[in-house]
Design a protein around this motif. Structure first.
Motif, mmCIF file in Angstrom:
data_model
loop_
_atom_site.group_PDB
_atom_site.id
_atom_site.type_symbol
_atom_site.label_atom_id
_atom_site.label_comp_id
_atom_site.label_asym_id
_atom_site.label_seq_id
_atom_site.Cartn_x
_atom_site.Cartn_y
_atom_site.Cartn_z
ATOM 1 N N MET A 124 2.829 16.670 -9.731
ATOM 2 C CA MET A 124 3.122 17.275 -8.430
ATOM 3 C C MET A 124 1.829 17.567 -7.683
ATOM 4 S SD MET A 124 6.208 19.982 -9.197
ATOM 5 C CE MET A 124 6.462 20.207 -7.443
ATOM 6 N N ASP A 125 1.915 17.586 -6.348
ATOM 7 C CA ASP A 125 0.769 17.939 -5.521
ATOM 8 C C ASP A 125 0.720 19.452 -5.332
ATOM 9 O OD1 ASP A 125 -0.294 15.384 -5.145
ATOM 10 O OD2 ASP A 125 1.076 14.957 -3.498
ATOM 11 N N GLU A 126 0.382 20.138 -6.399
ATOM 12 C CA GLU A 126 0.189 21.582 -6.390
ATOM 13 C C GLU A 126 -1.145 21.854 -7.086
ATOM 14 O OE1 GLU A 126 1.899 23.777 -4.854
ATOM 15 O OE2 GLU A 126 3.681 22.619 -4.317
ATOM 16 N N TYR A 127 -1.926 22.786 -6.524
ATOM 17 C CA TYR A 127 -3.300 22.952 -6.980
ATOM 18 C C TYR A 127 -3.682 24.427 -7.111
ATOM 19 C CZ TYR A 127 -3.515 18.083 -5.462
ATOM 20 O OH TYR A 127 -3.259 16.741 -5.302
ATOM 21 N N ILE A 128 -4.693 24.671 -7.930
ATOM 22 C CA ILE A 128 -5.393 25.957 -7.987
ATOM 23 C C ILE A 128 -6.864 25.652 -7.747
ATOM 24 C CG2 ILE A 128 -5.866 28.054 -9.310
ATOM 25 C CD1 ILE A 128 -3.606 27.265 -11.212
ATOM 26 N N TYR A 129 -7.463 26.362 -6.791
ATOM 27 C CA TYR A 129 -8.883 26.114 -6.540
ATOM 28 C C TYR A 129 -9.556 27.347 -5.937
ATOM 29 C CZ TYR A 129 -7.267 25.095 -1.733
ATOM 30 O OH TYR A 129 -6.689 25.164 -0.485
ATOM 31 N N HIS A 130 -10.877 27.315 -5.914
ATOM 32 C CA HIS A 130 -11.702 28.397 -5.375
ATOM 33 C C HIS A 130 -12.141 28.015 -3.971
ATOM 34 C CE1 HIS A 130 -15.551 30.541 -4.737
ATOM 35 N NE2 HIS A 130 -15.072 31.461 -5.550
ATOM 36 N N ASP A 131 -12.007 28.967 -3.033
ATOM 37 C CA ASP A 131 -12.415 28.712 -1.644
ATOM 38 C C ASP A 131 -13.249 29.887 -1.151
ATOM 39 O OD1 ASP A 131 -12.656 27.839 0.987
ATOM 40 O OD2 ASP A 131 -10.594 27.098 1.056
ATOM 41 N N ALA A 132 -14.488 29.604 -0.732
ATOM 42 C CA ALA A 132 -15.393 30.661 -0.279
ATOM 43 C C ALA A 132 -14.986 31.232 1.073
ATOM 44 C CB ALA A 132 -16.826 30.127 -0.209
ATOM 45 N N ASP A 133 -14.283 30.445 1.889
ATOM 46 C CA ASP A 133 -13.852 30.872 3.221
ATOM 47 C C ASP A 133 -12.639 30.022 3.587
ATOM 48 O OD1 ASP A 133 -13.502 31.668 5.827
ATOM 49 O OD2 ASP A 133 -15.502 31.156 6.511
ATOM 50 N N CYS A 134 -11.437 30.599 3.491
ATOM 51 C CA CYS A 134 -10.212 29.793 3.504
ATOM 52 C C CYS A 134 -9.924 29.097 4.832
ATOM 53 C CB CYS A 134 -9.013 30.623 3.069
ATOM 54 S SG CYS A 134 -8.722 32.106 4.064
ATOM 55 N N ASP A 135 -10.452 29.607 5.955
ATOM 56 C CA ASP A 135 -10.232 28.901 7.219
ATOM 57 C C ASP A 135 -11.505 28.281 7.790
ATOM 58 O OD1 ASP A 135 -11.589 31.106 8.160
ATOM 59 O OD2 ASP A 135 -9.922 31.917 9.329
ATOM 60 N N GLY A 136 -12.638 28.520 7.125
ATOM 61 C CA GLY A 136 -13.899 27.918 7.541
ATOM 62 C C GLY A 136 -14.509 28.520 8.791
ATOM 63 N N MET A 191 -11.886 33.425 -2.535
ATOM 64 C CA MET A 191 -10.575 33.570 -3.163
ATOM 65 C C MET A 191 -10.265 32.393 -4.076
ATOM 66 S SD MET A 191 -8.131 34.966 -0.080
ATOM 67 C CE MET A 191 -8.496 33.573 0.972
ATOM 68 N N TRP A 192 -9.463 32.653 -5.095
ATOM 69 C CA TRP A 192 -8.752 31.620 -5.832
ATOM 70 C C TRP A 192 -7.374 31.521 -5.193
ATOM 71 C CZ3 TRP A 192 -10.783 28.380 -9.305
ATOM 72 C CH2 TRP A 192 -11.979 28.749 -9.941
ATOM 73 N N VAL A 193 -6.876 30.311 -4.985
ATOM 74 C CA VAL A 193 -5.579 30.147 -4.329
ATOM 75 C C VAL A 193 -4.713 29.126 -5.061
ATOM 76 C CG1 VAL A 193 -6.498 30.764 -2.058
ATOM 77 C CG2 VAL A 193 -6.414 28.355 -2.733
ATOM 78 N N PHE A 194 -3.404 29.320 -4.970
ATOM 79 C CA PHE A 194 -2.419 28.293 -5.293
ATOM 80 C C PHE A 194 -2.077 27.615 -3.970
ATOM 81 C CE2 PHE A 194 -1.842 31.029 -8.947
ATOM 82 C CZ PHE A 194 -1.457 30.177 -9.970
ATOM 83 N N ASP A 195 -2.139 26.298 -3.920
ATOM 84 C CA ASP A 195 -1.932 25.591 -2.665
ATOM 85 C C ASP A 195 -1.273 24.244 -2.946
ATOM 86 O OD1 ASP A 195 -2.002 24.788 -0.032
ATOM 87 O OD2 ASP A 195 -4.155 25.029 0.218
ATOM 88 N N SER A 196 -0.511 23.750 -1.973
ATOM 89 C CA SER A 196 0.106 22.433 -2.095
ATOM 90 C C SER A 196 -0.788 21.333 -1.526
ATOM 91 C CB SER A 196 1.467 22.406 -1.391
ATOM 92 O OG SER A 196 1.327 22.769 -0.035
ATOM 93 N N ILE A 227 -5.978 35.422 -4.908
ATOM 94 C CA ILE A 227 -6.615 36.549 -5.584
ATOM 95 C C ILE A 227 -8.082 36.519 -5.199
ATOM 96 C CG2 ILE A 227 -7.080 35.232 -7.710
ATOM 97 C CD1 ILE A 227 -6.750 37.784 -9.283
ATOM 98 N N GLU A 228 -8.657 37.687 -4.935
ATOM 99 C CA GLU A 228 -10.057 37.738 -4.545
ATOM 100 C C GLU A 228 -10.952 37.334 -5.707
ATOM 101 O OE1 GLU A 228 -11.025 41.544 -2.950
ATOM 102 O OE2 GLU A 228 -9.923 41.218 -1.077
ATOM 103 N N ALA A 229 -11.966 36.525 -5.395
ATOM 104 C CA ALA A 229 -12.935 36.080 -6.399
ATOM 105 C C ALA A 229 -14.219 36.865 -6.190
ATOM 106 C CB ALA A 229 -13.191 34.577 -6.274
ATOM 107 N N THR A 230 -14.251 38.085 -6.724
ATOM 108 C CA THR A 230 -15.380 38.978 -6.492
ATOM 109 C C THR A 230 -16.491 38.797 -7.513
ATOM 110 O OG1 THR A 230 -14.247 40.703 -7.769
ATOM 111 C CG2 THR A 230 -13.936 40.711 -5.376
#
Length: 220
Positions: free
Chosen positions: A110-122, A130-135, A158-161
């Protein structure tokens, strides 16, 4: 004559160990496959100059940080709210690393992912990574807004502090439908351990059929 080490990895490059990949690791006497990531050593320097009479005294101070992530190979999710119940039971497999060196996961089939994003909208307005669950599949060459939508849209976050991988059991903020909105949900990602049966001989380097093969070894 014994081959005693913490971990080993096969590699065709004898210049340095692989920066990410599967290693056979000694875990309390049992050899298991673990996906390890070795981040490049980062050094920052501060140059301080002070005047003493006619002379000049220059002092260079440096700080270094080189975290190493021991990322589980496969994780099975449970605990999602009813609105996201289709996510329960999904197994997320380690799929690679991002441009910043963080591991990311893809759900099996499936196209479902977990990844780390330093700034989710750029946009530069989000100061907490943050760590996010995303499609959406993360762009492994981007350092912010990894899904490229210019917005912070995802299933859960979830915040990646700290400079470490997400906890396997903790509270995430999950979108649970229009009525409930964003809810704190206890999610569990159960690790699937893949054992390695037996031991193998460790070869430092050898040429076989014109191909150089080497084994990188971690040891104390």
């Amino acid at each position: 004559g014994a081959c005693n080490y913490i971990a080993r990895a096969n590699s065709q490059d004898i210049s340095h160990p692989p920066t990410s990949g599967e290693w056979t690791m000694n875990c309390a006497g049992n050899y298991q496959l673990q996906f390890l990531i070795l981040l490049e050593l980062t050094t920052t320097g501060t140059l301080t100059t002070t005047m003493k009479g006619a002379g000049t005294n220059t002092v260079m101070t440096t700080t270094t940080r080189a975290p190493v992530f021991d990322a589980p190979r496969s994780l099975t999710l449970s605990g999602a709210c009813a609105y996201k119940r289709a996510m329960n039971g999904l197994t997320y497999d380690l799929a690679g690393t991002s441009a910043d060196g963080w591991p990311f996961y893809k759900a099996t089939g499936m196209d479902e992912y977990i990844y780390h994003d330093a700034d989710c909208d750029g946009a530069g307005n989000n100061t907490v990574a943050m760590w996010v669950f995303d499609s959406s599949k993360p762009n492994t060459t981007a350092t912010t807004d990894l899904d490229g939508d210019g917005r912070c849209t995802y299933h859960a976050r979830i915040e990646a502090t700290e400079a470490k991988i997400f906890p396997t059991t903790t509270s995430w903020r999950m979108y649970c439908g229009e009525a409930a909105g964003w809810v704190s949900v206890d999610l569990t990602l159960k690790e699937a351990v893949v054992p390695v049966v037996g031991r193998s001989t460790v070869i430092n380097s050898a040429t076989r059929g014109g191909i150089v093969t080497s084994v990188a070894v971690l040891s104390l």
